[in-house]
Motif scaffolding. Sequence first.
Motif, PDB file in Angstrom:
ATOM      1  N   SER A  69       0.656  -1.322  -0.062  1.00 37.16           N
ATOM      2  CA  SER A  69       0.014   0.058   0.166  1.00 37.16           C
ATOM      3  C   SER A  69       0.905   1.224  -0.125  1.00 37.16           C
ATOM      4  O   SER A  69       1.905   1.275   0.406  1.00 37.16           O
ATOM      5  N   ILE A 106      -3.987   3.736  -1.378  1.00 31.62           N
ATOM      6  CA  ILE A 106      -4.198   2.802  -2.493  1.00 31.62           C
ATOM      7  C   ILE A 106      -3.587   1.516  -2.188  1.00 31.62           C
ATOM      8  O   ILE A 106      -2.385   1.588  -1.695  1.00 31.62           O
ATOM      9  N   ASN A 107      -4.234   0.372  -2.197  1.00 29.42           N
ATOM     10  CA  ASN A 107      -3.472  -0.762  -2.115  1.00 29.42           C
ATOM     11  C   ASN A 107      -3.416  -1.398  -3.240  1.00 29.42           C
ATOM     12  O   ASN A 107      -4.326  -1.361  -4.157  1.00 29.42           O
ATOM     13  N   GLY A 132      -5.962  -5.168  -4.464  1.00 22.61           N
ATOM     14  CA  GLY A 132      -7.225  -5.045  -5.355  1.00 22.61           C
ATOM     15  C   GLY A 132      -7.176  -3.585  -6.064  1.00 22.61           C
ATOM     16  O   GLY A 132      -8.078  -3.414  -6.583  1.00 22.61           O
ATOM     17  N   ASN A 188      -7.570  -0.901  -4.534  1.00 23.39           N
ATOM     18  CA  ASN A 188      -8.711  -0.055  -3.990  1.00 23.39           C
ATOM     19  C   ASN A 188      -8.173   1.234  -3.619  1.00 23.39           C
ATOM     20  O   ASN A 188      -6.974   1.461  -3.181  1.00 23.39           O
ATOM     21  N   THR A 189      -8.807   2.349  -3.823  1.00 20.04           N
ATOM     22  CA  THR A 189      -8.439   3.585  -3.379  1.00 20.04           C
ATOM     23  C   THR A 189      -9.401   4.287  -1.975  1.00 20.04           C
ATOM     24  O   THR A 189     -10.525   3.759  -2.131  1.00 20.04           O
ATOM     25  N   TYR A 190      -8.731   5.198  -1.344  1.00 21.53           N
ATOM     26  CA  TYR A 190      -9.203   5.809  -0.403  1.00 21.53           C
ATOM     27  C   TYR A 190      -9.170   7.231  -0.127  1.00 21.53           C
ATOM     28  O   TYR A 190      -7.987   7.622  -0.580  1.00 21.53           O
ATOM     29  N   LYS A 239     -12.305  14.171  -1.469  1.00 18.79           N
ATOM     30  CA  LYS A 239     -13.177  13.429  -2.222  1.00 18.79           C
ATOM     31  C   LYS A 239     -13.824  14.169  -3.577  1.00 18.79           C
ATOM     32  O   LYS A 239     -14.322  15.110  -3.436  1.00 18.79           O
ATOM     33  N   THR A 245      -6.909  -0.912   4.187  1.00 19.69           N
ATOM     34  CA  THR A 245      -8.228  -0.752   4.157  1.00 19.69           C
ATOM     35  C   THR A 245      -8.802   0.716   4.246  1.00 19.69           C
ATOM     36  O   THR A 245      -8.170   1.491   4.590  1.00 19.69           O
ATOM     37  N   ARG A 246     -10.345   0.907   4.162  1.00 23.60           N
ATOM     38  CA  ARG A 246     -10.635   1.928   4.448  1.00 23.60           C
ATOM     39  C   ARG A 246     -10.380   2.677   5.780  1.00 23.60           C
ATOM     40  O   ARG A 246     -10.203   3.864   6.000  1.00 23.60           O
TER      41      ARG A 246
END
Length: 127
Positions: A33, A51-52, A55, A57-59, A65, A104-105
């Motif tokens: 990440s 970001i990880n 997957g 996934n972005t936060y 945002k 994670t989130r």
Amino acid sequence: QVQLVESGGGLVQAGGSLRLSCATSGGTISTLSMAWFRQKEGKEREFVAGINWRGGNTYYADSVKGRFSISGDNAKNTVSLQMTGLDPEDTAVYYCAAGSFVATRISARVWKMYTYWGQGTQVTVSS
């Protein structure tokens, strides 16, 4: 010694855009990440985006945002932050971070989870 090196900061007018980049220097690291944090003058470091690689996934922090976008290259351990609609409230030193955990989130927002940090790049937004 492995370091993260940020670039792309500077002075921009309100409503403008900047793109920050972060690359690894001095060797290779294995990360799962990466993220951007920022620190405003007199304030504590705060999460901006993460970001990880597992997957993709972005936060994002609520404050950015829809205006900021994080992206990166897993193989190269590089990450970028595209910032649009900049506001004077975005003025801060921006830091790149990398860690060997799957963000994670919740965990993406915790600065202590990250092992590697850059020196920071100043972003100043004038009104």
